[in-house]
Motif scaffolding. Structure first.
Motif, PDB file in Angstrom:
ATOM      1  N   TYR A  87       5.681 -53.658 -88.577  1.00 17.71           N
ATOM      2  CA  TYR A  87       5.853 -53.421 -87.248  1.00 17.71           C
ATOM      3  C   TYR A  87       4.818 -54.213 -86.381  1.00 17.71           C
ATOM      4  N   GLU A 152       4.568 -45.126 -77.614  1.00 16.67           N
ATOM      5  CA  GLU A 152       5.628 -45.368 -77.873  1.00 16.67           C
ATOM      6  C   GLU A 152       6.606 -44.808 -76.948  1.00 16.67           C
ATOM      7  N   PHE A 153       6.349 -43.566 -76.804  1.00 17.20           N
ATOM      8  CA  PHE A 153       7.264 -42.846 -75.539  1.00 17.20           C
ATOM      9  C   PHE A 153       7.107 -43.146 -74.191  1.00 17.20           C
ATOM     10  N   GLU A 159      14.052 -52.801 -76.061  1.00 20.33           N
ATOM     11  CA  GLU A 159      14.922 -52.913 -77.178  1.00 20.33           C
ATOM     12  C   GLU A 159      14.618 -52.454 -78.317  1.00 20.33           C
ATOM     13  N   PHE A 160      15.323 -51.868 -79.197  1.00 22.04           N
ATOM     14  CA  PHE A 160      14.991 -51.014 -80.407  1.00 22.04           C
ATOM     15  C   PHE A 160      13.644 -50.254 -80.432  1.00 22.04           C
ATOM     16  N   GLY A 161      13.276 -49.601 -79.066  1.00 21.26           N
ATOM     17  CA  GLY A 161      12.254 -48.809 -78.903  1.00 21.26           C
ATOM     18  C   GLY A 161      12.148 -47.527 -80.003  1.00 21.26           C
ATOM     19  N   TYR A 162      13.266 -47.322 -80.396  1.00 23.74           N
ATOM     20  CA  TYR A 162      13.508 -46.226 -81.355  1.00 23.74           C
ATOM     21  C   TYR A 162      12.654 -46.424 -82.617  1.00 23.74           C
ATOM     22  N   ILE A 163      12.647 -47.647 -83.210  1.00 28.12           N
ATOM     23  CA  ILE A 163      12.008 -47.952 -84.259  1.00 28.12           C
ATOM     24  C   ILE A 163      10.556 -47.595 -84.338  1.00 28.12           C
ATOM     25  N   ARG A 165       9.192 -45.482 -82.333  1.00 31.13           N
ATOM     26  CA  ARG A 165       8.919 -44.117 -82.065  1.00 31.13           C
ATOM     27  C   ARG A 165       9.213 -43.468 -83.293  1.00 31.13           C
ATOM     28  N   GLY A 166      10.162 -43.820 -84.196  1.00 35.14           N
ATOM     29  CA  GLY A 166      10.555 -43.267 -85.428  1.00 35.14           C
ATOM     30  C   GLY A 166       9.639 -43.566 -86.360  1.00 35.14           C
TER      31      GLY A 166
END
Length: 202
Positions: A87, A152-153, A159-163, A165-166
């Protein structure tokens, strides 16, 4: 207590990460100071609080070949090191300084923890010292993961911010369980019983 050669392949890899992160300015002085302090404090504790009680190394708390523990360690490596490093590398490639700043402290401290664990095992340190290192570092890293999660939040329209955060959530859940569900209630008591000579039930 004689300090044997401890620079295994894994410790060399983590030492490389530590040096690169520190030299590149990806970690702050607080985390760097924490790592230096932990090294000095380990030697202090081993001298005045928990010295090695015999010339022969203590047995491993969970035996020589524990497959479940081995899988658990590999899971920790993927969640805590391999995925976050990937990451961060993607962030470097994209020039995402916020991503690097948020995730780097956790990777740096976990690498320092792995390196320190290698030092205590190969150096013949007592079991309480071996337990102290992961507990000490895990406690510190939970706060850095909270900061990572908040960062992160706090991002918008990425784009692809969920990666990110996850990944931050997965690390928070895993390392909270590691500290409060394994290290403190299981690993620490078993190690102390062995150190102080009590009979440990299988």
């Amino acid at each position: 207590m004689s300090l044997r050669i401890f620079l295994t392949f894994h410790q060399l890899n983590t030492l490389t990460i530590i040096i690169v992160f520190a030299a590149s300015g990806m970690v702050n002085l607080e985390d760097l100071g924490f790592t230096i302090f932990s090294l000095a404090y380990v030697f202090f504790l081993s001298k005045f609080a928990f010295p090695s009680l015999s010339s022969t190394p203590h047995p491993k708390v969970f035996g020589q070949t524990n497959k479940v523990l081995g899988l658990y360690v590999w899971l920790a490596a993927f969640i805590g090191l391999f995925f976050p490093i990937g990451y961060i590398l993607e962030g470097i490639f994209k020039g995402d300084k916020e991503r690097i700043k948020a995730a780097a402290p956790h990777v740096f401290l976990l690498s320092s923890q792995v390196f320190m664990e290698g030092v205590t095992f190969a150096g013949g340190f007592s079991l309480p010292i071996r337990v102290f290192v992961p507990v000490f570092y895990n406690s510190k890293r939970i706060f850095t993961i909270f900061e990572w999660l908040r960062s992160e939040f706090g991002k918008v329209d990425e784009e692809f911010g969920y990666i990110g955060r996850g990944l931050a959530i997965a690390n928070l859940v895993f390392w909270c369980f590691n500290l409060f569900g394994f290290l403190l209630p299981v690993y620490l008591p078993k190690a102390m019983k062995i150190y102080y000579g009590y009979k440990v039930k299988d």
